[in-house]
Design a protein around this motif. Structure first.
Motif, PDB file in Angstrom:
ATOM      1  N   SER A  79       0.847  -1.188   0.000  1.00 38.02           N
ATOM      2  CA  SER A  79       0.000   0.000   0.000  1.00 38.02           C
ATOM      3  C   SER A  79       0.887   1.244   0.000  1.00 38.02           C
ATOM      4  O   SER A  79       2.097   1.166   0.215  1.00 38.02           O
ATOM      5  N   TYR A 129     -17.650   1.124  -5.113  1.00 39.17           N
ATOM      6  CA  TYR A 129     -16.660   0.263  -4.471  1.00 39.17           C
ATOM      7  C   TYR A 129     -17.206  -0.315  -3.162  1.00 39.17           C
ATOM      8  O   TYR A 129     -17.022  -1.495  -2.858  1.00 39.17           O
ATOM      9  N   ARG A 141      -7.179   3.910  -4.156  1.00 35.53           N
ATOM     10  CA  ARG A 141      -7.369   3.603  -2.736  1.00 35.53           C
ATOM     11  C   ARG A 141      -6.658   4.645  -1.868  1.00 35.53           C
ATOM     12  O   ARG A 141      -7.184   5.068  -0.835  1.00 35.53           O
ATOM     13  N   ILE A 152     -10.775   2.069   3.754  1.00 40.38           N
ATOM     14  CA  ILE A 152     -11.712   2.784   2.888  1.00 40.38           C
ATOM     15  C   ILE A 152     -13.097   2.282   3.254  1.00 40.38           C
ATOM     16  O   ILE A 152     -13.413   1.110   3.064  1.00 40.38           O
TER      17      ILE A 152
END
Length: 179
Positions: A79, A129, A141, A152
């Motif tokens: 990430s 999403y 994201r 999220i």
């Protein structure tokens, strides 16, 4: 005497403010080995859409009406890691990329579709999403995590929705800068 040089990738031209000491007219500056033929180091690569910025060394400075965030990819965590910003006091904000980071992502907070503007399409994309099997790319994201908690969820969507109806939206200032 230092001179300006450009580092050109497929779709982007990077301006290097000080590119070594040698004047090399008509020569292409080549960073394929990590440094230019004139001795300058390869500049930090910034991936961004429609957000004005400057780069000097490992410092990215942004002057934008909408709050932005900058991050680098952490391969272990899979990430983006957000880099804190500093308010320069002149309506610009600076981010210092950690040593060893060669590429960073610059996004407008909440700009899920990546066009550089927070708008209803971002809220719609995030809603899709959250309620379906629709997926988001890693950069999407990163932009969608409005509250910065690493998740999220509906809290992020609520923040985007509130920003879109706020009085500040007309001035493209829906979120405060994180300082």
């Amino acid at each position: 005497m230092p001179h300006n040089a450009k580092y050109v990738t497929e779709n982007t031209t990077w301006l290097i403010l000080e590119c070594g000491e040698a004047e090399i007219e008509g020569e292409t500056h080549d960073f394929s080995t990590g440094s230019c033929i004139c001795g300058a180091e390869k500049p930090l690569q910034v991936i961004s859409r429609n957000v004005p910025y400057t780069v000097h060394g490992n410092v990215v400075t942004v002057k934008n009406t909408q709050a932005c965030k900058l991050g680098y990819w952490d391969a272990m965590a899979q990430s983006y890691v957000e880099i804190p910003c500093t308010d320069n006091g002149d309506r610009s904000y600076s981010f210092i990329a950690p040593d060893g980071v060669e590429e960073v992502l610059l996004v407008v907070i909440g700009d899920v579709d990546g066009n550089g503007i927070l708008e209803e399409a971002d809220n719609t994309l995030l809603a899709g999403y959250l309620v379906s099997d629709q997926t988001l790319s890693d950069p999407q994201r990163f932009a969608a995590d409005v509250n910065g908690n690493g998740k999220i969820n509906s809290a992020d969507r609520t923040l985007i929705a509130r920003a879109l109806v706020s009085e500040d939206h007309a001035a493209y200032k829906p979120f405060a800068w994180n300082t």
